[in-house]
Write a protein that holds these residues in place. Structure first.
Motif, PDB file in Angstrom:
ATOM      1  N   VAL A 238       0.845  -1.196   0.000  1.00 22.92           N
ATOM      2  CA  VAL A 238       0.000   0.000   0.000  1.00 22.92           C
ATOM      3  C   VAL A 238       0.882   1.248   0.000  1.00 22.92           C
ATOM      4  O   VAL A 238       2.055   1.206   0.378  1.00 22.92           O
ATOM      5  N   LYS A 239       0.288   2.334  -0.437  1.00 21.95           N
ATOM      6  CA  LYS A 239       0.994   3.614  -0.511  1.00 21.95           C
ATOM      7  C   LYS A 239       0.301   4.638   0.383  1.00 21.95           C
ATOM      8  O   LYS A 239      -0.927   4.679   0.459  1.00 21.95           O
ATOM      9  N   VAL A 240       1.093   5.459   1.041  1.00 17.29           N
ATOM     10  CA  VAL A 240       0.582   6.515   1.911  1.00 17.29           C
ATOM     11  C   VAL A 240       1.263   7.818   1.523  1.00 17.29           C
ATOM     12  O   VAL A 240       2.486   7.869   1.341  1.00 17.29           O
ATOM     13  N   SER A 241       0.484   8.877   1.410  1.00 11.86           N
ATOM     14  CA  SER A 241       1.036  10.172   1.029  1.00 11.86           C
ATOM     15  C   SER A 241       1.882  10.760   2.150  1.00 11.86           C
ATOM     16  O   SER A 241       1.722  10.411   3.336  1.00 11.86           O
ATOM     17  N   ASP A 242       2.788  11.663   1.779  1.00  7.11           N
ATOM     18  CA  ASP A 242       3.583  12.367   2.786  1.00  7.11           C
ATOM     19  C   ASP A 242       2.681  13.095   3.776  1.00  7.11           C
ATOM     20  O   ASP A 242       2.925  13.081   4.986  1.00  7.11           O
ATOM     21  N   ALA A 243       1.638  13.764   3.257  1.00  9.82           N
ATOM     22  CA  ALA A 243       0.759  14.542   4.129  1.00  9.82           C
ATOM     23  C   ALA A 243       0.103  13.652   5.176  1.00  9.82           C
ATOM     24  O   ALA A 243       0.029  14.005   6.362  1.00  9.82           O
ATOM     25  N   ALA A 244      -0.386  12.469   4.767  1.00  8.89           N
ATOM     26  CA  ALA A 244      -1.039  11.562   5.711  1.00  8.89           C
ATOM     27  C   ALA A 244      -0.044  10.973   6.701  1.00  8.89           C
ATOM     28  O   ALA A 244      -0.330  10.842   7.902  1.00  8.89           O
ATOM     29  N   ALA A 245       1.140  10.602   6.213  1.00  8.57           N
ATOM     30  CA  ALA A 245       2.166  10.037   7.097  1.00  8.57           C
ATOM     31  C   ALA A 245       2.586  11.041   8.157  1.00  8.57           C
ATOM     32  O   ALA A 245       2.670  10.714   9.351  1.00  8.57           O
ATOM     33  N   PHE A 246       2.823  12.276   7.722  1.00  9.29           N
ATOM     34  CA  PHE A 246       3.311  13.285   8.660  1.00  9.29           C
ATOM     35  C   PHE A 246       2.201  13.745   9.601  1.00  9.29           C
ATOM     36  O   PHE A 246       2.452  14.018  10.789  1.00  9.29           O
ATOM     37  N   ALA A 247       0.975  13.834   9.099  1.00 14.77           N
ATOM     38  CA  ALA A 247      -0.150  14.189   9.969  1.00 14.77           C
ATOM     39  C   ALA A 247      -0.297  13.160  11.084  1.00 14.77           C
ATOM     40  O   ALA A 247      -0.604  13.508  12.235  1.00 14.77           O
ATOM     41  N   THR A 248      -0.085  11.893  10.759  1.00  7.88           N
ATOM     42  CA  THR A 248      -0.209  10.836  11.750  1.00  7.88           C
ATOM     43  C   THR A 248       0.888  10.946  12.804  1.00  7.88           C
ATOM     44  O   THR A 248       0.619  10.849  14.012  1.00  7.88           O
ATOM     45  N   ALA A 249       2.121  11.153  12.372  1.00  7.11           N
ATOM     46  CA  ALA A 249       3.225  11.305  13.331  1.00  7.11           C
ATOM     47  C   ALA A 249       2.976  12.488  14.258  1.00  7.11           C
ATOM     48  O   ALA A 249       3.201  12.409  15.480  1.00  7.11           O
ATOM     49  N   ARG A 250       2.490  13.588  13.697  1.00  2.69           N
ATOM     50  CA  ARG A 250       2.235  14.783  14.497  1.00  2.69           C
ATOM     51  C   ARG A 250       1.079  14.561  15.479  1.00  2.69           C
ATOM     52  O   ARG A 250       1.137  14.978  16.642  1.00  2.69           O
ATOM     53  N   ALA A 251       0.023  13.883  15.026  1.00  3.84           N
ATOM     54  CA  ALA A 251      -1.115  13.642  15.906  1.00  3.84           C
ATOM     55  C   ALA A 251      -0.751  12.694  17.048  1.00  3.84           C
ATOM     56  O   ALA A 251      -1.165  12.902  18.195  1.00  3.84           O
ATOM     57  N   VAL A 252       0.011  11.652  16.754  1.00 11.54           N
ATOM     58  CA  VAL A 252       0.435  10.716  17.796  1.00 11.54           C
ATOM     59  C   VAL A 252       1.280  11.448  18.843  1.00 11.54           C
ATOM     60  O   VAL A 252       1.127  11.241  20.053  1.00 11.54           O
ATOM     61  N   ALA A 253       2.165  12.320  18.384  1.00  9.83           N
ATOM     62  CA  ALA A 253       2.991  13.084  19.322  1.00  9.83           C
ATOM     63  C   ALA A 253       2.127  13.992  20.193  1.00  9.83           C
ATOM     64  O   ALA A 253       2.297  14.056  21.425  1.00  9.83           O
TER      65      ALA A 253
END
Length: 366
Positions: free
Chosen positions: A243-258
């Motif tokens: 599967v592929k994940v966009s940069d925006a979705a990947a980074f949004a997830t890292a930021r939200a988890v933090a």
């Protein structure tokens, strides 16, 4: 933890963190590899590649290790080289996070750039070509060539062993694919131990390992950019889904988890977590889903966690971050819904708490 005498003795035994759980008993567990030395999983395979080269007589005493790296492999090799008395040259580009480059230098690595200052495009092919030619021109040098080194995947066998010490089984193994070593090395060893998980690889939109059009992307240390050769560690015979994940979705997830949990994960790990969260209820009830978090977010304070950097690349998406917060709320594990137990400050420290009128104030002491 026993007393140790080498930094590499600290590799492994990284914690397993329950990030999410569904009402049907499916759990998402994160293998937190940032608790290794260098804050990343890749020190596991860096050590294994050097061991393998030594055993095969490819790396002599006082020899010269050369590798193309976006940062974390180079950090691992810098540690191993320092311990074992080797010279280490990292062939890099400016796409790598600055703190990774500084840390390699701090541990004695020589950095060779293949791009001019200010050019922050990913240059994997140019790096690998240059590293190969450098090693060929030096009789004492060895190019570890992480993308095409069987020892890469072997370095992650211990991850599988550690997982099965903590959980009865792994039903879904879902993780980022760069060289492929962490995902497919772990999957291989799980199979050898009698556990056959459903394997899902995650790469950035723009990466070419799972097909589709190639293009630029900002996730660091993962994927296969256009023009680069897909590494031999990417074992399609073990892959059930890509599967592929966009940069925006990947980074949004890292930021939200933090923001929500105080847990810093890297951008590529954010991609894996996003892929897992968005389909967590689609997995069979009671599934144990494991994602390997290959590094922590502390190395990305000037990129993923910097609003200006994100906005300049049109990656800042508060709407996506809100969606991730909602998923984290929806899938909060039952144990985390309970307020954490705590003792009063006086019980913890043996001192009386500050009077209310002094709380939060700076008091001058003569």
């Amino acid at each position: 933890m026993p007393l140790v005498t080498r930094v590499t003795d600290l590799i492994g035994r990284t914690p397993l963190f329950e990030l999410a759980a569904t009402a049907t008993g499916t759990r998402l567990l994160l293998k937190l590899e940032q608790f290794n030395p260098t804050g990343a999983a890749k020190i596991r395979m860096a050590r294994e590649m050097v061991r393998d080269a030594e055993e095969r007589g490819l790396l002599k005493d006082g020899g010269h290790i050369i590798e193309s790296t976006s940062g974390n492999t180079g950090l691992g090799l810098a540690v191993v080289a320092a311990e074992r008395g080797y010279r280490f040259t990292a062939v890099v580009d400016h796409h790598a996070c600055k703190d990774k480059l500084r840390a390699m230098q701090a541990m004695g690595a020589e950095l060779v750039f293949v791009a001019d200052a200010g050019d922050d495009n990913l240059a994997t092919s140019a790096r690998e070509d240059h590293a190969e030619s450098m090693a060929a021109a030096r009789p004492d040098a060895y190019f570890t060539e992480q993308h095409n080194n069987d020892a890469n995947a072997v370095g992650y066998y211990a991850v599988a062993e550690e997982l099965l010490e903590e959980v009865e089984r792994v039903d879904i193994l879902l993780s980022a694919v760069g060289t492929g070593g962490s995902l497919f090395g772990t999957a291989t060893r799980l199979r050898q131990l009698g556990c056959v998980p459903h394997v899902i690889g995650v790469e950035p939109v723009g990466s070419i390992a799972f097909g589709g059009p190639g293009g630029p992307y900002w996730q660091s240390g993962t994927g296969t950019p256009p023009g680069a050769t897909i590494g031999t560690a990417v074992d399609y015979s073990l892959l059930d889904e890509g599967v592929k994940v966009s940069d925006a979705a990947a980074f949004a997830t890292a930021r939200a988890v933090a923001r929500q949990l105080g847990l810093m994960i890297g951008g590529s790990a954010g991609g894996s977590v996003h892929a897992a969260l968005t389909r967590l209820e689609d997995f069979p009830p009671g599934s144990t889903v494991v994602t390997i978090v290959c590094d922590g977010g502390e190395k990305y304070l000037d990129t993923v966690f910097d609003d200006e950097w994100m906005a300049a690349r049109d990656l800042l998406d508060p709407g996506l971050e809100h969606e991730v917060h909602q998923m984290l709320d929806r899938y909060t594990p039952p144990a985390r819904r309970q307020p954490p137990s705590h003792r009063a400050p006086a019980e913890l420290s043996g001192h009386r708490p500050e009077p209310d009128h002094l709380a939060g104030q700076m008091v001058q002491v003569p």
